[in-house]
Scaffold this motif. Structure first.
Motif, PDB file in Angstrom:
ATOM      1  N   ALA A  25      -5.975   4.042   7.539  1.00 17.65           N
ATOM      2  CA  ALA A  25      -5.657   5.417   7.183  1.00 17.65           C
ATOM      3  C   ALA A  25      -4.927   5.469   5.850  1.00 17.65           C
ATOM      4  N   LEU A  26      -3.994   4.551   5.659  1.00 19.37           N
ATOM      5  CA  LEU A  26      -3.250   4.507   4.416  1.00 19.37           C
ATOM      6  C   LEU A  26      -4.152   4.194   3.241  1.00 19.37           C
ATOM      7  N   ALA A  27      -5.189   3.412   3.496  1.00 22.64           N
ATOM      8  CA  ALA A  27      -6.089   3.028   2.413  1.00 22.64           C
ATOM      9  C   ALA A  27      -6.813   4.227   1.824  1.00 22.64           C
ATOM     10  N   GLN A  28      -6.880   5.334   2.572  1.00 23.07           N
ATOM     11  CA  GLN A  28      -7.558   6.521   2.073  1.00 23.07           C
ATOM     12  C   GLN A  28      -6.601   7.453   1.348  1.00 23.07           C
ATOM     13  N   ASN A  29      -5.305   7.096   1.311  1.00 15.69           N
ATOM     14  CA  ASN A  29      -4.297   7.965   0.733  1.00 15.69           C
ATOM     15  C   ASN A  29      -4.205   7.737  -0.762  1.00 15.69           C
ATOM     16  N   ALA A  30      -3.956   8.774  -1.503  1.00 12.68           N
ATOM     17  CA  ALA A  30      -3.850   8.641  -2.955  1.00 12.68           C
ATOM     18  C   ALA A  30      -2.552   7.972  -3.364  1.00 12.68           C
ATOM     19  N   GLU A  31      -1.574   7.841  -2.460  1.00  9.98           N
ATOM     20  CA  GLU A  31      -0.321   7.166  -2.745  1.00  9.98           C
ATOM     21  C   GLU A  31      -0.172   6.030  -1.741  1.00  9.98           C
ATOM     22  N   PRO A  32      -0.808   4.884  -1.993  1.00 11.50           N
ATOM     23  CA  PRO A  32      -0.923   3.847  -0.987  1.00 11.50           C
ATOM     24  C   PRO A  32       0.323   3.031  -0.750  1.00 11.50           C
ATOM     25  N   VAL A  33       1.338   3.114  -1.623  1.00 16.54           N
ATOM     26  CA  VAL A  33       2.472   2.211  -1.505  1.00 16.54           C
ATOM     27  C   VAL A  33       3.698   2.954  -0.999  1.00 16.54           C
ATOM     28  N   LEU A  34       4.299   2.454   0.073  1.00 15.88           N
ATOM     29  CA  LEU A  34       5.512   3.030   0.626  1.00 15.88           C
ATOM     30  C   LEU A  34       6.678   2.125   0.257  1.00 15.88           C
ATOM     31  N   LEU A  35       7.649   2.648  -0.475  1.00 15.57           N
ATOM     32  CA  LEU A  35       8.736   1.819  -0.970  1.00 15.57           C
ATOM     33  C   LEU A  35       9.976   1.863  -0.073  1.00 15.57           C
ATOM     34  N   ASP A  36       9.938   2.570   1.051  1.00 14.63           N
ATOM     35  CA  ASP A  36      11.140   2.704   1.865  1.00 14.63           C
ATOM     36  C   ASP A  36      11.029   1.943   3.176  1.00 14.63           C
ATOM     37  N   GLN A  37      10.143   0.960   3.239  1.00 17.51           N
ATOM     38  CA  GLN A  37      10.004   0.198   4.467  1.00 17.51           C
ATOM     39  C   GLN A  37      11.257  -0.625   4.723  1.00 17.51           C
ATOM     40  N   ILE A  38      11.698  -0.656   5.975  1.00 17.66           N
ATOM     41  CA  ILE A  38      12.923  -1.351   6.332  1.00 17.66           C
ATOM     42  C   ILE A  38      12.676  -2.850   6.411  1.00 17.66           C
ATOM     43  N   VAL A  39      13.573  -3.619   5.827  1.00 14.61           N
ATOM     44  CA  VAL A  39      13.539  -5.072   5.899  1.00 14.61           C
ATOM     45  C   VAL A  39      14.799  -5.510   6.635  1.00 14.61           C
ATOM     46  N   THR A 512      -0.361  -6.365  -5.221  1.00 15.89           N
ATOM     47  CA  THR A 512      -1.321  -5.714  -4.340  1.00 15.89           C
ATOM     48  C   THR A 512      -2.057  -4.663  -5.152  1.00 15.89           C
ATOM     49  N   ALA A 513      -3.303  -4.466  -4.831  1.00 10.61           N
ATOM     50  CA  ALA A 513      -4.097  -3.493  -5.585  1.00 10.61           C
ATOM     51  C   ALA A 513      -5.019  -2.734  -4.651  1.00 10.61           C
ATOM     52  N   GLU A 514      -5.121  -1.427  -4.860  1.00 13.40           N
ATOM     53  CA  GLU A 514      -6.080  -0.603  -4.136  1.00 13.40           C
ATOM     54  C   GLU A 514      -6.712   0.363  -5.143  1.00 13.40           C
ATOM     55  N   ILE A 515      -7.579  -0.202  -5.968  1.00 12.81           N
ATOM     56  CA  ILE A 515      -8.219   0.592  -7.024  1.00 12.81           C
ATOM     57  C   ILE A 515      -9.202   1.585  -6.420  1.00 12.81           C
ATOM     58  N   LEU A 516      -9.940   1.159  -5.399  1.00 18.31           N
ATOM     59  CA  LEU A 516     -10.887   2.031  -4.715  1.00 18.31           C
ATOM     60  C   LEU A 516     -10.373   2.338  -3.326  1.00 18.31           C
ATOM     61  N   ASP A 517     -10.644   3.544  -2.842  1.00 16.11           N
ATOM     62  CA  ASP A 517     -10.240   3.911  -1.494  1.00 16.11           C
ATOM     63  C   ASP A 517     -10.875   2.963  -0.486  1.00 16.11           C
ATOM     64  N   LEU A 519     -10.505  -0.249  -0.290  1.00 13.24           N
ATOM     65  CA  LEU A 519     -10.598  -1.634  -0.767  1.00 13.24           C
ATOM     66  C   LEU A 519      -9.215  -2.095  -1.201  1.00 13.24           C
ATOM     67  N   THR A 520      -8.637  -3.022  -0.457  1.00 14.01           N
ATOM     68  CA  THR A 520      -7.300  -3.536  -0.739  1.00 14.01           C
ATOM     69  C   THR A 520      -7.384  -5.007  -1.117  1.00 14.01           C
ATOM     70  N   THR A 521      -6.709  -5.360  -2.204  1.00 16.98           N
ATOM     71  CA  THR A 521      -6.680  -6.745  -2.667  1.00 16.98           C
ATOM     72  C   THR A 521      -5.237  -7.213  -2.750  1.00 16.98           C
ATOM     73  N   ARG A 522      -4.966  -8.374  -2.206  1.00 23.93           N
ATOM     74  CA  ARG A 522      -3.646  -8.981  -2.299  1.00 23.93           C
ATOM     75  C   ARG A 522      -3.823 -10.429  -2.700  1.00 23.93           C
ATOM     76  N   ALA A 523      -2.917 -10.916  -3.525  1.00 24.64           N
ATOM     77  CA  ALA A 523      -2.994 -12.299  -3.957  1.00 24.64           C
ATOM     78  C   ALA A 523      -1.618 -12.780  -4.358  1.00 24.64           C
ATOM     79  N   ASN A 524      -1.461 -14.094  -4.453  1.00 25.62           N
ATOM     80  CA  ASN A 524      -0.215 -14.623  -4.982  1.00 25.62           C
ATOM     81  C   ASN A 524      -0.462 -15.978  -5.606  1.00 25.62           C
ATOM     82  N   TYR A 525       0.426 -16.343  -6.495  1.00 26.33           N
ATOM     83  CA  TYR A 525       0.441 -17.675  -7.092  1.00 26.33           C
ATOM     84  C   TYR A 525       1.874 -18.184  -7.084  1.00 26.33           C
ATOM     85  N   THR A 526       2.066 -19.451  -6.716  1.00 27.83           N
ATOM     86  CA  THR A 526       3.396 -20.060  -6.714  1.00 27.83           C
ATOM     87  C   THR A 526       3.356 -21.391  -7.448  1.00 27.83           C
ATOM     88  N   TYR A 527       4.280 -21.558  -8.374  1.00 26.41           N
ATOM     89  CA  TYR A 527       4.501 -22.848  -9.014  1.00 26.41           C
ATOM     90  C   TYR A 527       5.825 -23.394  -8.490  1.00 26.41           C
TER      91      TYR A 527
END
Length: 640
Positions: A25-39, A512-517, A519-527
């Protein structure tokens, strides 16, 4: 690799709490990122991810279900700063170049590591009853005490649901005679809720040794239960119980070749965790008191040809009282403040089990205890600057007392601008019972004179959103110095403290990227550059690692397909054979690809497919122990 660093898109934990788990459902939203998630693990009280100066990642249940994750390690491999070694015996997780017992693992807030080794064995840990996983990187002993030297992983299981009742089930089969079954319930009334889950898993596995044809399988079962009850206005009673059994087959080392060979070896682990807690708040939520008692009990038995070779039993009991006070000073920088003070008591005990070669005095119970005093202060200024500090003092009866600290800061520079974050802190890890007293006569002797390991580390990073936060990139540099590192000495068949400083430093890039509704892409690199005081690279910590995950949801959110890539660069290990009986070797780089999908047949029925190691690549994460080949899994899950 520089090109890969620029092209990988992922979500870095600090505000990425959401990026690791975008629902359809979130993937269809125009504002896909929620910055107030509790950690939760970011401090002694819950904290919004965007206000956290420490490096944090969160994996949600939506993420686990979208990728049909079976083993928790498959999800953790996709996070920055983490390396996993699966082979003989326990599956080890290392963070930022630290050791496995430098990472504190909590399940529903209960310390879950084995008292004997200080490590948590991730083999057999299924994702079926997990609600979310929170990962905090860097020294965190100021909050959590011993073993949080390199980081913290908090695993939260599925809880209840008020005014509802729902049953869930799952069945799965796969190659290598793999099967899983799950039955769960969650629900509650107006003032109480609970959840119960039980699952069984089995597989014939694969042949771990390079030669032979004997498969090494495993069997596991888990029961978990949680409840929350409002026993008075603003007062809640909660509890949790978790029981897990694992029987894992393995291959023992052939002393002629110093490499594993087919053998009838097995390890049985039984663990029981539980807690009961009370939380009371004032009507305005300004003052919060917490009281909690927890326990953990783990027994491990190692067999060969059905005969007990060695075994141990460890127990941990702890208590906590914590008081938090939140207040505001609008006239002073429009500031909000939170003050927290707490006291913790913990007692650990350990004894070997009666087995051939075990002396009578080694069967005696050994124990140790500590008293911990912790304080934390957090403040928010101008709705843009977030500062935190913590100080802890542990009084140990078996080691010297330890004082640790933590400082962190986050600054949202301007709306739409970069978010800067940084932290510095110290950590400590006490010697394990195995290191102090040994675990197998003539093979590994104890050293009662060991000193605790101590670390000081910092990280600094920048996070930036692009295209209305449809792309979020975070870059973090970390550095840590470890003193009195405890290592195994083949000369003395025992543990010893190294003189000098061991160093860990590196770079984490996540997005993280969601350029298209949909379609979600996540990746990471660690040295990671991790060396001992002599400058020698530490074993089983790849210098370069990366992952990529692409998930596409379509057909009115009923269908999902995903692909995963997990890369480990060349990794150093140790060969304990002639002529030197401690020869450095390199494990070759490997790239594993997973693929799968799911389809929602109806509101209450879903089918899924997951293929692991799609290209059937041969690989080793521990010298001589082969990783699993291609494995296909298909399942159904439903509710009523």
């Amino acid at each position: 690799m520089r090109v890969a660093m620029k092209t990988f898109l992922i979500h870095l934990g600090i505000t990425t709490s959401l990026g690791t788990g975008l629902s359809p459902a979130l993937a269809q939203n125009a504002e896909p990122v929620l910055l107030d998630q509790i950690v939760i693990t970011a401090g002694r009280t819950p904290l919004e991810a965007a206000k956290n100066g420490r490096a944090t990642s969160v994996i949600t249940r939506e993420e686990l279900e979208a990728r049909n994750i079976v083993n928790v390690t498959d999800a953790l491999r996709q996070l920055p700063g983490i390396s996993i070694s699966a082979g003989a015996g326990p599956t080890q997780l290392r963070m930022r170049g630290g050791e496995a017992n430098h990472v504190l693992v909590l399940i529903d807030g209960i310390e879950a590591s084995e008292a004997a080794t200080g490590e948590f064995d991730f083999s057999g840990l299924q994702a079926s009853d997990i609600e979310r996983i929170e990962v905090l990187r860097g020294p965190q002993s100021a909050f959590w005490g011993s073993n949080a030297l390199a980081g913290v992983i908090n695993i939260i299981t599925v809880g209840g649901e008020r005014n509802a009742s729902r049953w869930g089930w799952e069945t799965m089969v796969g190659t290598r005679s793999t099967a899983r079954g799950l039955l769960s319930w969650r629900g509650g009334a107006e003032t109480i809720d609970g959840a119960v889950s039980t699952s069984l898993f089995r597989t014939d596995g694969h042949n771990m040794s390079r030669e032979g044809d004997e498969n090494d399988g495993s069997r596991s079962g888990t029961f978990s239960a949680r409840f929350n009850a409002d026993i008075a206005p603003n007062t809640t009673l909660d509890g949790t119980l978790r029981y897990a059994r694992l029987l894992g087959e393995t291959d023992a080392e052939d002393y002629a070749t110093a490499l594993p060979a087919d053998s009838d070896d097995a390890s049985r682990r039984i663990s029981l965790l539980g807690s009961i807690g009370l939380t009371s708040k004032t009507p305005d939520d300004a003052l919060t008191q917490r009281l909690r008692f927890s326990f953990g009990d783990t027994e491990r038995r190692n067999y060969r040809d059905g005969t007990l070779l060695s075994g141990n039993k460890g127990r941990r009991v702890s208590g906590l009282y914590q008081l938090s006070y939140a207040f505001e000073t609008p006239a002073l920088a429009d500031a909000r403040h939170t003050l927290t003070a707490g006291y913790e008591w913990e007692r650990e005990s350990y004894n070997m089990l009666d087995a051939p070669g075990i002396a009578p005095d080694q069967l005696n119970e050994r124990s140790r205890s500590l008293h911990g005093f912790v304080g934390e202060y957090r403040t928010e200024l101008f709705d843009r600057i977030y500062l935190g500090t913590a100080l802890r003092h542990d009084i140990n009866d078996a080691f010297k007392n330890a004082t640790t600290y933590s400082l962190s800061a986050a600054w949202q520079t301007f709306d739409g601008g970069p978010r800067l974050h940084a932290s510095i802190g110290t950590g400590v890890t006490n010697p394990t019972f195995d290191e102090q007293f040994g675990y197998y006569p003539g093979v590994y002797l104890g050293n009662p004179n060991l000193k605790p390991e101590e670390s000081r580390g910092w990280d600094v990073g920048i996070e930036q959103g692009f295209f209305h936060d449809r792309v979020i990139v975070d870059v973090t540099w970390f550095n840590m110095v470890l003193n009195d590192e405890i290592v195994y000495s083949p000369t003395f068949d025992s543990a010893m403290n190294l003189d000098g400083r061991s160093r860990r430093q590196g770079l984490e890039i996540a997005a993280t990227a969601e350029i298209l509704d949909g379609l979600t892409t996540r990746a990471n690199y660690t040295y990671t550059d991790a060396t001992d005081p002599d400058g020698v690279t530490e074993i089983r910590r790849p210098r370069h690692s990366a992952s990529l995950n692409v998930t596409y949801t379509f057909f009115e959110n009923r269908a999902t397909v995903f692909g995963e890539m997990d890369y480990n660069g060349t990794t150093r290990d140790t060969y304990f054979g002639p002529p030197s009986y401690s020869t450095p070797v390199n494990l070759r780089a490997r790239t594993l690809v997973n693929f799968g999908g799911s389809y929602q047949f109806s509101e209450n029925l879903k089918g899924y497919l997951r293929i692991e190691n799609l290209l059937d690549k041969e690989h080793e994460e521990v010298l001589g122990y082969r990783g699993s080949g291609r494995t296909a899994l298909i399942g159904l899950k439903g509710s009523f």
